[in-house]
Write a protein that holds these residues in place. Structure first.
Motif, PDB file in Angstrom:
ATOM      1  N   GLU A   5      -3.312 -11.155   3.605  1.00  0.00           N
ATOM      2  CA  GLU A   5      -4.220 -11.992   4.400  1.00  0.00           C
ATOM      3  C   GLU A   5      -3.836 -13.466   4.329  1.00  0.00           C
ATOM      4  OE1 GLU A   5      -8.132 -10.590   2.957  1.00  0.00           O
ATOM      5  OE2 GLU A   5      -8.222  -9.466   4.846  1.00  0.00           O
ATOM      6  N   VAL A  51      -2.177  -2.676   8.917  1.00  0.00           N
ATOM      7  CA  VAL A  51      -2.590  -3.994   9.417  1.00  0.00           C
ATOM      8  C   VAL A  51      -2.101  -4.189  10.849  1.00  0.00           C
ATOM      9  CG1 VAL A  51      -2.827  -5.302   7.254  1.00  0.00           C
ATOM     10  CG2 VAL A  51      -0.565  -5.090   8.329  1.00  0.00           C
ATOM     11  N   TYR A  80       0.836  -1.214   0.000  1.00  0.00           N
ATOM     12  CA  TYR A  80       0.000   0.000   0.000  1.00  0.00           C
ATOM     13  C   TYR A  80       0.860   1.250   0.000  1.00  0.00           C
ATOM     14  CZ  TYR A  80      -3.638  -3.360   0.842  1.00  0.00           C
ATOM     15  OH  TYR A  80      -4.489  -4.425   0.702  1.00  0.00           O
ATOM     16  N   ALA A 127      -8.572  -2.420   8.908  1.00  0.00           N
ATOM     17  CA  ALA A 127      -7.200  -1.919   8.749  1.00  0.00           C
ATOM     18  C   ALA A 127      -7.142  -0.735   7.808  1.00  0.00           C
ATOM     19  CB  ALA A 127      -6.303  -3.045   8.228  1.00  0.00           C
ATOM     20  N   ARG A 128      -8.239  -0.508   7.068  1.00  0.00           N
ATOM     21  CA  ARG A 128      -8.239   0.578   6.078  1.00  0.00           C
ATOM     22  C   ARG A 128      -8.702   1.878   6.705  1.00  0.00           C
ATOM     23  NH1 ARG A 128      -9.694  -3.733   2.303  1.00  0.00           N
ATOM     24  NH2 ARG A 128      -8.160  -3.684   0.638  1.00  0.00           N
ATOM     25  N   VAL A 142      -3.494   1.779   4.627  1.00  0.00           N
ATOM     26  CA  VAL A 142      -3.813   0.535   5.338  1.00  0.00           C
ATOM     27  C   VAL A 142      -2.795   0.321   6.453  1.00  0.00           C
ATOM     28  CG1 VAL A 142      -3.861  -1.988   5.082  1.00  0.00           C
ATOM     29  CG2 VAL A 142      -4.938  -0.557   3.346  1.00  0.00           C
ATOM     30  N   SER A 184      -7.400 -10.055   7.843  1.00  0.00           N
ATOM     31  CA  SER A 184      -6.396  -9.088   8.314  1.00  0.00           C
ATOM     32  C   SER A 184      -6.657  -7.660   7.844  1.00  0.00           C
ATOM     33  CB  SER A 184      -4.999  -9.513   7.841  1.00  0.00           C
ATOM     34  OG  SER A 184      -4.677 -10.766   8.364  1.00  0.00           O
ATOM     35  N   LEU A 185      -7.310  -7.518   6.696  1.00  0.00           N
ATOM     36  CA  LEU A 185      -7.526  -6.158   6.174  1.00  0.00           C
ATOM     37  C   LEU A 185      -8.822  -5.533   6.724  1.00  0.00           C
ATOM     38  CD1 LEU A 185      -6.396  -6.563   2.467  1.00  0.00           C
ATOM     39  CD2 LEU A 185      -5.157  -5.502   4.352  1.00  0.00           C
ATOM     40  N   GLU A 193      -0.457  -8.429   4.927  1.00  0.00           N
ATOM     41  CA  GLU A 193      -1.227  -7.538   4.042  1.00  0.00           C
ATOM     42  C   GLU A 193      -1.982  -8.327   2.970  1.00  0.00           C
ATOM     43  OE1 GLU A 193       1.167  -3.271   4.253  1.00  0.00           O
ATOM     44  OE2 GLU A 193       1.258  -4.436   2.393  1.00  0.00           O
TER      45      GLU A 193
END
Ligand SMILES: [Zn+2]
Length: 261
Positions: A196, A125, A117, A259-260, A123, A255-256, A194
């Motif tokens: 996942e 994580v 990213y 996270a954003r 993002v 995982s995401l 990142e």
């Protein structure tokens, strides 16, 4: 579709137990991975193997295209990756020849492409626990089944290299709580998060770090210890590959989520 990806570190450039059916070059938006992925079967499980430094060890730790390596696995459908790393032992509890399953990382690397990213999307994580707890647990279970003793936890400190560390650096790392020093686990572990993916590390202690052993460190020592430990490592991986790795009991695939920005 391979269920497990294995990244081979210094001294582990192939997987003899794997019945290779395909050698695949994968193109990625980040450039070429370290080499071709070798796809094969073992005990009914399909796996993909990639030597991190390239087949003839031509890539230095800071020159490895970690993003391409992980992205390539994803392209092949791999969602779970075991990373084998050669490390230096920072204390007497991790002598050369030990196999350690680290549970924490300290990252001192710089100048590496350490995220997917780096555009407009922001993002962050969660990396509180840098390894997949389920995959780590399965590696530990496989080690017991294979009769291969492992040290079940440890802190891996990742340095940039390619030079080895000074004795004062190693003393400092030890005071920080680090047990192992290496040059390749970061950003590999964070990039897997990142994407996942489930990711865990099997660290082989190939030498005592600077100042712990009262002599000069040599690359030959690293390769020699890797060679003598290779049999144990292969038995462990074989047991892992013969287990059923489907249905992960972890949250890596989410995982995401949250996270954003
Ligand atoms: Zn996981």
């Amino acid at each position: 579709m391979p269920l497990l990806g294995v990244i081979g570190g210094s001294g582990l450039y192939d997987m003899q137990d794997l019945d290779i059916s395909d050698t695949l070059k994968v193109d990625t938006p980040y450039g070429p991975p370290s080499g071709s992925y070798r796809i094969g079967r073992f005990a009914g499980m399909e796996a993909a193997f990639l030597p991190r430094h390239g087949a003839s060890h031509r890539l230095q730790p800071h020159k490895i295209n970690y993003r391409a390596n992980l992205w390539g696995f994803r392209e092949l459908g791999v969602r779970r990756v075991v990373s084998v790393c050669a490390t230096g032992g920072i204390n007497a509890g991790v002598p050369p020849g030990s196999i350690v399953l680290p549970d924490q990382i300290i990252d001192l690397t710089s100048g590496r492409m350490s995220t997917f990213y780096d555009g407009d999307e922001v993002v962050h994580v969660d990396f509180t626990e840098p390894f997949c707890p389920d995959l780590r647990d399965r590696v530990r279970t496989a080690s017991e089944a294979a009769g291969v003793p492992v040290i079940p936890s440890g802190v891996y400190i990742c340095v940039n290299g390619p030079r080895l560390e000074t004795a004062a650096e190693i003393r400092t790392f030890g005071a920080w709580g680090a047990d192992l020093v290496g040059m390749t686990l970061m950003p590999e572990a964070a990039l897997a998060r990142e994407l996942e993916m489930c990711f865990t590390c099997i660290a082989v202690v190939t030498n005592f770090a600077a100042g712990i052993a009262a002599r000069k460190l040599t690359v030959q020592e690293v390769l020699d210890t890797m060679k003598t430990t290779e049999g144990k490592l292969r038995s462990l991986l074989a047991k892992l590959l013969s287990a059923d790795l489907r249905s992960p009991r972890c949250a890596c695939r989410q995982s995401l989520k949250e996270a954003r920005l």
